[in-house]
Design a protein around this motif. Structure first.
Motif, short mmCIF file in Angstrom:
data_model
loop_
_atom_site.label_atom_id
_atom_site.label_comp_id
_atom_site.label_asym_id
_atom_site.label_seq_id
_atom_site.Cartn_x
_atom_site.Cartn_y
_atom_site.Cartn_z
N MET A 64 0.83 -1.21 0.00
CA MET A 64 0.00 0.00 0.00
C MET A 64 0.87 1.27 0.00
SD MET A 64 -3.00 -1.03 -0.50
CE MET A 64 -3.49 0.66 -0.75
N GLN A 65 2.00 1.22 0.71
CA GLN A 65 2.90 2.39 0.69
C GLN A 65 3.38 2.65 -0.74
OE1 GLN A 65 6.07 2.42 3.74
NE2 GLN A 65 4.86 0.90 4.79
N TYR A 66 3.74 1.56 -1.42
CA TYR A 66 4.22 1.68 -2.82
C TYR A 66 3.09 2.24 -3.70
CZ TYR A 66 5.48 0.30 -7.53
OH TYR A 66 5.73 0.32 -8.88
N ALA A 67 1.90 1.67 -3.52
CA ALA A 67 0.78 2.08 -4.37
C ALA A 67 0.41 3.54 -4.11
CB ALA A 67 -0.42 1.18 -4.10
N TYR A 68 0.47 3.93 -2.84
CA TYR A 68 0.11 5.31 -2.47
C TYR A 68 1.10 6.30 -3.09
CZ TYR A 68 -1.46 9.15 0.50
OH TYR A 68 -1.97 10.34 0.96
N LEU A 69 2.38 5.99 -2.91
CA LEU A 69 3.41 6.89 -3.44
C LEU A 69 3.31 7.04 -4.95
CD1 LEU A 69 6.62 5.93 -1.48
CD2 LEU A 69 5.59 8.19 -1.66
N ASN A 70 2.96 5.95 -5.62
CA ASN A 70 2.94 5.95 -7.08
C ASN A 70 1.53 6.08 -7.66
OD1 ASN A 70 5.87 5.47 -7.68
ND2 ASN A 70 5.45 3.74 -6.34
N SER A 71 0.55 6.31 -6.80
CA SER A 71 -0.87 6.46 -7.21
C SER A 71 -1.34 5.29 -8.09
CB SER A 71 -1.07 7.77 -7.97
OG SER A 71 -0.74 8.84 -7.14
N ILE A 72 -1.10 4.06 -7.59
CA ILE A 72 -1.50 2.87 -8.34
C ILE A 72 -2.72 2.22 -7.67
CG2 ILE A 72 -0.76 0.53 -9.02
CD1 ILE A 72 2.07 1.64 -9.18
N PRO A 73 -3.77 1.92 -8.43
CA PRO A 73 -4.95 1.30 -7.83
C PRO A 73 -4.65 -0.08 -7.23
CG PRO A 73 -5.44 2.09 -10.04
CD PRO A 73 -3.96 2.21 -9.86
N VAL A 74 -5.34 -0.42 -6.16
CA VAL A 74 -5.19 -1.73 -5.51
C VAL A 74 -6.58 -2.33 -5.30
CG1 VAL A 74 -4.40 -2.96 -3.46
CG2 VAL A 74 -3.07 -1.04 -4.33
#
Ligand SMILES: Cc1cc2nc3c(=O)[nH]c(=O)nc-3n(C[C@H](O)[C@H](O)[C@H](O)COP(=O)(O)OP(=O)(O)OC[C@H]3O[C@@H](n4cnc5c(N)ncnc54)[C@H](O)[C@@H]3O)c2cc1C
Length: 465
Positions: A64-74
């Protein structure tokens, strides 16, 4: 502090670094397989970049940290059996498949709770707690495959909801990973708790749009000592409804009271011949449970009520095998309908119980008007009806008819003070109707909650709203 894995914008490699290569899928074929769920929708343009099988909360937090930083949907995914497009990767991104986080961590008999990971299959949980004479009642009909994480995502119900309530009534604490990777507990393992807002309930039924569940504490109750089942047949739908009302006004709360219409009976019989009476308009499956010594009296009373309300035949069960036969016929309804056409779409509407006959008759009229083969069944005690529509979604004319029928079905339910879903959720399949169903101030409040928990709109985007 953000580490190098999180900064690197190569999703597959980053996921492999966090979860291990063996826990990541990234080939086109694998990703394509994850572009659908039981809703029968696949859009080759809406495909994930990676599917990850996390093994623990720390990994989910890092993802989630990675997705948040890179604005990637999960998108969180359990067994993928929802029927409202609730785990389709509408905007691509990362799918978290929880099949490998499937441990039952603790069964606490004295305090009546159990702690589980989201990938635990519901039937496995039920069987595990049964050994301690305990009961976890929420039982979606596909409980042999569907998982706790998914049932929390949708607040799933099932036949036993009438007496025992649905998933939301059994979740007392959640460990959730928020959109930026923060790990939070929402409640406690106390049986009563009004320490602040009820955050647990906010997440139950939120379809993975507010946070990712990595652990759940579920409430358990003592196992009922015994059960009795019967199937009562009727020549008119109105009489089934009168029977339900009279059972309740006689102070009996059946553990199950489900309706099966004639088309469903005929379809089940052609698929799994089990002696159901195909010339009857409808049947009620009624189950009671409790202490053995109290059941006979209730059973006799229900038979008397069914007869008084013109039940033309009552199939009773006096052995476990006979009970199982009744249950297998009921549980075959979806599979049987799937034999009628390449696709089955299961709808799910709910109305106050007093409107059930208008709802069922209205559904029949709509489906006849659009020439759709429909088997109707559902939890009549809850006012919750499932039309199972068999059709070929590749046929543009049939698809168009279905879309029209669906719109009219929801308009009908809303006109009867009902709602868009009793237990299957909204997903992307019903989101276009939500404005019509909710008080605008309520909807606005929900959107603000979504913004607060998920400011970048990366958690299961395109669902509910
Ligand atoms: C044959 C059949 C019968 C069914 N019978 C019933 C029934 O009787 N009653 C009923 O209510 N439903 C029923 N359903 C619908 C559905 O299967 C259930 O609601 C089921 O509980 C969904 O579980 P799942 O594991 O497949 O979840 P999924 O479909 O994988 O996920 C459902 C939702 O939960 C979210 N989610 C999954 N895991 C997490 C997580 N860890 N954290 C946050 N969100 C998460 C997903 O993003 C998605 O929004 C049926 C479906 C089928 C195909």
């Amino acid at each position: 502090m953000v580490n190098t894995i999180l900064k690197e914008k190569n999703t597959v490699k980053s996921m492999e670094d966090i979860a291990g290569k063996e826990n990541v899928l990234s080939s086109y074929d694998e990703l394509y397989a994850y572009s659908t769920d039981s809703t029968n929708i696949t859009n080759p343009d809406e495909i994930a970049e990676a599917v990850v099988f996390p093994l623990n909360t720390q990994q989910v937090s890092k993802i989630m940290q990675y997705a948040y930083l890179n604005s990637i949907p999960v998108v969180a995914r359990a067994a993928g059996t929802n029927v409202c497009g609730a785990c389709l990767p509408k905007k691509g991104g990362i799918i978290l498949d929880f099949a490998r986080m499937n441990k039952i961590i603790e069964i606490n008999k004295n305090n009546l709770f159990c702690i589980v990971e989201p990938g635990v299959v519901i039937e496995d949980l039920q069987k595990a707690v049964e050994k301690f004479d305990l009961f976890y009642p929420p039982d979606p009909s596909n409980l042999k495959v569907s998982m706790i994480g998914g049932s929390i995502g949708l607040s799933s119900g099932g036949p036993h909801t009438f007496k025992y309530g649905s998933t939301k009534d059994y979740i007392i604490d959640l460990e959730v990973v928020l959109s930026d990777g923060t790990v939070m507990h929402t409640g406690s393992s106390c049986s009563k708790d009004v320490t602040g807002y009820n955050m647990t309930q906010l997440f139950v039924g939120s379809e993975g749009t507010l946070g990712i569940v990595t652990k759940a504490t579920v409430k358990l109750i003592p196992r009922p000592e015994a059960k009795r089942v019967m199937l009562a047949y009727y020549d008119s739908l109105e009489d089934t409804s009168k029977t339900v009302n009279e059972i309740i006004s006689n102070l009996i709360t059946p553990s199950v009271i489900d309706l099966i219409d004639q088309n469903t009976i005929k379809t089940i019989e052609s698929f799994y011949p089990c002696g159901m009476l195909t010339d009857k308009a409808a049947a009620l499956l009624i189950e009671i449970d409790g202490f053995k010594e109290n059941l006979d009296k209730q059973y006799e009373k229900i038979i008397e009520i069914c007869k008084r309300n013109n039940s033309s035949y009552i199939q009773t069960a006096s052995t476990k095998e006979e009970e199982e036969k009744i249950w297998v016929s009921r549980r075959s309804s979806f599979g049987a309908t799937a034999k009628l056409a390449p696709n089955v779409v299961t709808e799910d509407v709910v109305v106050p119980r007093e409107h059930i006959v208008e709802l069922v008759n209205g559904i029949k009229q709509i489906c006849d008007k659009y020439n759709l083969k429909t088997c109707i069944m559902g939890h009549i005690g809850d006012g919750n009806i499932h039309p199972n529509i068999a059709l070929d979604l590749r046929n543009p004319a049939e698809l168009n008819n279905f879309k029209q029928a669906k719109k009219e079905l929801f308009e009908l339910a809303l006109s009867l003070n009902g709602r868009l879903s009793g237990e299957h959720g909204i997903g992307c399949e019903k989101s276009e109707f939500i404005e019509k169903a909710l008080d605008p101030n309520n909807l606005n409040c929900m959107k603000q909650i979504k913004k607060l928990f998920d400011p970048k709109n990366i958690l299961n985007p395109g669902k509910i709203f």
